[in-house]
Design a protein around this motif. Structure first.
Motif, mmCIF file in Angstrom:
data_model
loop_
_atom_site.group_PDB
_atom_site.id
_atom_site.type_symbol
_atom_site.label_atom_id
_atom_site.label_comp_id
_atom_site.label_asym_id
_atom_site.label_seq_id
_atom_site.Cartn_x
_atom_site.Cartn_y
_atom_site.Cartn_z
ATOM 1 N N SER A 1 108.407 39.431 -13.946
ATOM 2 C CA SER A 1 107.174 39.248 -13.192
ATOM 3 C C SER A 1 107.458 38.754 -11.775
ATOM 4 C CB SER A 1 106.269 38.261 -13.916
ATOM 5 O OG SER A 1 105.142 37.920 -13.140
ATOM 6 N N ASP A 2 108.212 37.670 -11.665
ATOM 7 C CA ASP A 2 108.590 37.093 -10.368
ATOM 8 C C ASP A 2 109.759 36.149 -10.601
ATOM 9 O OD1 ASP A 2 108.865 36.031 -7.872
ATOM 10 O OD2 ASP A 2 106.757 35.488 -7.607
ATOM 11 N N PRO A 3 110.980 36.558 -10.258
ATOM 12 C CA PRO A 3 112.161 35.753 -10.576
ATOM 13 C C PRO A 3 112.323 34.496 -9.723
ATOM 14 C CG PRO A 3 112.803 37.667 -9.312
ATOM 15 C CD PRO A 3 111.340 37.835 -9.614
ATOM 16 N N PHE A 4 111.445 34.317 -8.725
ATOM 17 C CA PHE A 4 111.566 33.194 -7.785
ATOM 18 C C PHE A 4 110.142 32.817 -7.403
ATOM 19 C CE2 PHE A 4 114.867 31.598 -4.586
ATOM 20 C CZ PHE A 4 114.071 30.582 -4.097
ATOM 21 N N PHE A 5 109.522 31.913 -8.171
ATOM 22 C CA PHE A 5 108.086 31.673 -7.964
ATOM 23 C C PHE A 5 107.806 30.186 -7.755
ATOM 24 C CE2 PHE A 5 108.734 31.513 -12.578
ATOM 25 C CZ PHE A 5 108.010 30.400 -12.975
ATOM 26 N N TRP A 6 106.655 29.927 -7.160
ATOM 27 C CA TRP A 6 106.219 28.558 -6.886
ATOM 28 C C TRP A 6 105.368 28.055 -8.043
ATOM 29 C CZ3 TRP A 6 107.493 24.697 -3.921
ATOM 30 C CH2 TRP A 6 106.628 23.616 -3.761
ATOM 31 N N TYR A 7 105.736 26.845 -8.555
ATOM 32 C CA TYR A 7 105.025 26.237 -9.670
ATOM 33 C C TYR A 7 104.285 25.014 -9.146
ATOM 34 C CZ TYR A 7 104.162 24.260 -14.326
ATOM 35 O OH TYR A 7 103.573 23.757 -15.450
ATOM 36 N N GLU A 8 102.968 25.169 -9.004
ATOM 37 C CA GLU A 8 102.153 24.172 -8.321
ATOM 38 C C GLU A 8 102.169 22.821 -9.027
ATOM 39 O OE1 GLU A 8 100.221 23.055 -5.068
ATOM 40 O OE2 GLU A 8 100.578 25.191 -5.416
ATOM 41 N N GLU A 9 102.145 22.833 -10.359
ATOM 42 C CA GLU A 9 102.008 21.578 -11.100
ATOM 43 C C GLU A 9 103.136 20.606 -10.810
ATOM 44 O OE1 GLU A 9 101.751 19.997 -15.736
ATOM 45 O OE2 GLU A 9 101.370 22.105 -15.280
ATOM 46 N N LEU A 10 104.344 21.126 -10.605
ATOM 47 C CA LEU A 10 105.495 20.259 -10.322
ATOM 48 C C LEU A 10 105.945 20.334 -8.866
ATOM 49 C CD1 LEU A 10 107.773 20.633 -13.480
ATOM 50 C CD2 LEU A 10 106.285 18.743 -12.849
ATOM 51 N N ASP A 11 105.216 21.081 -8.042
ATOM 52 C CA ASP A 11 105.577 21.179 -6.628
ATOM 53 C C ASP A 11 107.011 21.684 -6.453
ATOM 54 O OD1 ASP A 11 103.653 20.809 -4.763
ATOM 55 O OD2 ASP A 11 104.372 18.882 -4.031
ATOM 56 N N THR A 12 107.336 22.762 -7.093
ATOM 57 C CA THR A 12 108.723 23.225 -7.070
ATOM 58 C C THR A 12 108.792 24.749 -7.153
ATOM 59 O OG1 THR A 12 110.879 23.001 -8.181
ATOM 60 C CG2 THR A 12 108.961 23.104 -9.592
ATOM 61 N N TRP A 13 109.854 25.289 -6.579
ATOM 62 C CA TRP A 13 110.210 26.674 -6.820
ATOM 63 C C TRP A 13 110.935 26.762 -8.165
ATOM 64 C CZ3 TRP A 13 108.449 30.494 -3.824
ATOM 65 C CH2 TRP A 13 108.079 30.201 -2.506
ATOM 66 N N VAL A 14 110.714 27.850 -8.874
ATOM 67 C CA VAL A 14 111.385 28.091 -10.148
ATOM 68 C C VAL A 14 112.254 29.335 -10.001
ATOM 69 C CG1 VAL A 14 111.098 28.598 -12.600
ATOM 70 C CG2 VAL A 14 109.540 26.997 -11.459
ATOM 71 N N LEU A 15 113.558 29.181 -10.279
ATOM 72 C CA LEU A 15 114.532 30.252 -10.083
ATOM 73 C C LEU A 15 115.089 30.682 -11.440
ATOM 74 C CD1 LEU A 15 114.351 28.622 -7.389
ATOM 75 C CD2 LEU A 15 116.730 29.226 -6.981
ATOM 76 N N THR A 16 115.123 31.994 -11.675
ATOM 77 C CA THR A 16 115.607 32.494 -12.959
ATOM 78 C C THR A 16 116.792 33.440 -12.833
ATOM 79 O OG1 THR A 16 114.015 34.327 -12.912
ATOM 80 C CG2 THR A 16 113.320 32.279 -14.017
ATOM 81 N N ARG A 17 117.161 33.860 -11.606
ATOM 82 C CA ARG A 17 118.293 34.769 -11.433
ATOM 83 C C ARG A 17 119.589 33.996 -11.288
ATOM 84 N NH1 ARG A 17 115.095 38.534 -7.243
ATOM 85 N NH2 ARG A 17 115.358 36.628 -6.020
ATOM 86 N N HIS A 18 120.649 34.544 -11.845
ATOM 87 C CA HIS A 18 121.971 33.931 -11.783
ATOM 88 C C HIS A 18 122.414 33.734 -10.335
ATOM 89 C CE1 HIS A 18 126.394 33.723 -12.008
ATOM 90 N NE2 HIS A 18 126.249 33.315 -13.257
ATOM 91 N N GLN A 19 122.263 34.744 -9.506
ATOM 92 C CA GLN A 19 122.727 34.678 -8.118
ATOM 93 C C GLN A 19 122.057 33.538 -7.365
ATOM 94 O OE1 GLN A 19 122.119 38.320 -5.967
ATOM 95 N NE2 GLN A 19 122.890 37.518 -4.032
ATOM 96 N N ASP A 20 120.744 33.402 -7.522
ATOM 97 C CA ASP A 20 120.014 32.349 -6.811
ATOM 98 C C ASP A 20 120.395 30.963 -7.324
ATOM 99 O OD1 ASP A 20 118.667 34.363 -5.444
ATOM 100 O OD2 ASP A 20 117.019 34.404 -6.899
ATOM 101 N N CYS A 21 120.494 30.812 -8.643
ATOM 102 C CA CYS A 21 120.855 29.505 -9.213
ATOM 103 C C CYS A 21 122.255 29.091 -8.778
ATOM 104 C CB CYS A 21 120.771 29.554 -10.733
ATOM 105 S SG CYS A 21 119.084 29.698 -11.384
ATOM 106 N N ALA A 22 123.209 30.021 -8.799
ATOM 107 C CA ALA A 22 124.579 29.710 -8.391
ATOM 108 C C ALA A 22 124.621 29.321 -6.914
ATOM 109 C CB ALA A 22 125.492 30.902 -8.657
ATOM 110 N N ALA A 23 123.841 29.998 -6.076
ATOM 111 C CA ALA A 23 123.830 29.687 -4.640
ATOM 112 C C ALA A 23 123.326 28.275 -4.383
ATOM 113 C CB ALA A 23 122.961 30.708 -3.896
ATOM 114 N N VAL A 24 122.310 27.854 -5.140
ATOM 115 C CA VAL A 24 121.791 26.490 -4.962
ATOM 116 C C VAL A 24 122.824 25.465 -5.427
ATOM 117 C CG1 VAL A 24 120.035 24.856 -5.746
ATOM 118 C CG2 VAL A 24 119.379 27.177 -5.106
ATOM 119 N N LEU A 25 123.455 25.711 -6.574
ATOM 120 C CA LEU A 25 124.428 24.756 -7.100
ATOM 121 C C LEU A 25 125.608 24.575 -6.149
ATOM 122 C CD1 LEU A 25 124.498 25.778 -10.873
ATOM 123 C CD2 LEU A 25 123.457 23.739 -9.876
#
Length: 367
Positions: free
Chosen positions: A14-38
């Motif tokens: 649906s959207d591998p990189f989306f904004w989650y309002e309740e926690l004020d955070t971006w949510v990342l589900t792709r390996h490439q994006d998660c590894a880049a942040v780490l």
């Protein structure tokens, strides 16, 4: 909790990189994006104080600080860990596995009677201390885990801090009552004169102990659950143990979620992440990313290469990764040879935890 993968796949599609309002955070589900942040230490932080947020003193530890505070404490703990005779440690762990399994009845709760006592004894061996009472530990540990979900359930924080205070008292006793050669002996000797923040070091030792048994025990139980769900997988622990261990770490992902804060405006994954915003990395989703892992929902114990994020990446990668892998290898190699027909004799009960996934109870029959 039993199988979050379908939810993660739906998010990614649906959207591998989306904004989650309740926690004020971006949510990342792709390996490439998660590894880049780490790996992006210059753009993302584990220390929320750098973004103006308050952090209780009890939570200031290796996992929640960045340079310049982080490297000297990690070097101290890493040197203490490396000082152990790891070949002898592996031999003692294999002996513990054999003793535990030999003394068990045919039907057991794998979590309570195998995973927890094995991992507690092993981490205490590394630390050079006597294991605490397991019943006491069973009461203290869950509130600590609950605080990992404090963003969703802030009411759990007081009990979690009180539980950490009990563990802190244990750490203080171990600083003065330990065996020669263990991590506590090395740290207590080297800490004097190093000019390090003692509270930061002690909190980090507490976290080393807690993760050393709790995260490892959850890995073992989740791995057995995965093997039960995938008949035939167990034999690979006798044939190709290293790849089999990597695969159950990827497949189970006991650490489901990691969080970071953005330090500077950053373009990532087709989005602009603003300074001060949070990013939530769904490690369980990254480890099932079909762009990196062909047939991601299959447990393939000979999978290679296997660039999973089960132990993190970069500066804050898990200090005890090799210890967790060694215990997993020892336990399932023994099961593969002597208990190849291990099977469930009751329904597993999952922990209600979004951050650190785990099995609370796993009744099995050992052939």
């Amino acid at each position: 909790m039993r199988n979050p993968a379908p939810v993660y796949h739906a998010w990614r599609e649906s959207d591998p990189f989306f904004w989650y309002e309740e926690l004020d955070t971006w949510v990342l589900t792709r390996h490439q994006d998660c590894a880049a942040v780490l790996k992006g230490l210059d753009r993302f932080t584990s220390d929320w104080r750098r973004l103006g947020e308050g952090t209780p003193d009890e939570l200031i530890m290796l996992q929640t600080v960045d340079p310049p505070d982080h490297p000297p404490v990690r070097r101290l703990l890493a040197a203490a860990y490396r000082s152990r005779d790891h070949a002898a440690l592996a031999a003692r762990t294999a002996g513990r596995v054999r003793r535990l399994l030999a003394d068990l009845p045919a039907e057991v709760d794998f979590v309570r009677e195998v995973a927890v006592p094995l991992t507690v004894e092993t981490i205490c061996d590394v630390l050079g201390v006597d294991p605490p009472d397991l019943d006491w530990l069973a009461g203290v540990s869950p509130p600590v885990i609950d605080t990992m979900d404090a963003g969703l359930r802030p009411e759990v924080i007081p009990a979690g801090l009180a539980a950490r205070a009990e563990l802190d008292a244990l750490m203080e006793r171990w600083m003065s009552d330990h065996r020669p050669g263990g991590m506590f002996a090395v740290v207590s000797e080297k800490l004097r004169g190093m000019g390090l923040d003692r509270r930061l070091v002690m909190n980090s030792l507490r976290s080393t102990f807690h993760a050393g048994f709790e995260s490892s025990a959850r890995l073992l139980a989740l791995s057995l659950l995965a093997i039960i769900d995938n008949p035939g997988a167990l034999r690979f622990f006798a044939k190709t143990p290293d790849t089999a261990v990597d695969e159950v770490i990827r497949y189970t992902s006991q650490v489901q979620v990691l969080a970071r804060g953005c330090l500077v405006d950053t373009e990532l994954g087709g989005r602009t992440v603003r300074a001060g915003q949070g990013v939530t990395l769904i490690i369980g989703a990254a480890n099932r990313d079909p762009a990196v892992f062909p047939d991601p929902d299959a447990l393939l114990p000979d999978r290679s290469p296997n660039p999973h994020l089960g132990f993190g990446r970069g500066l804050h990668a898990c200090l005890g990764a090799s210890l967790a892998a060694m215990q997993t290898r020892a336990l399932f190699a023994e099961l593969a040879v002597h208990h190849p027909e291990v099977r469930p004799c009751g329904e597993p009960v999952m922990w209600e935890s979004g951050t650190l996934r785990g099995v609370r109870s796993l009744p099995v029959t050992l052939s």
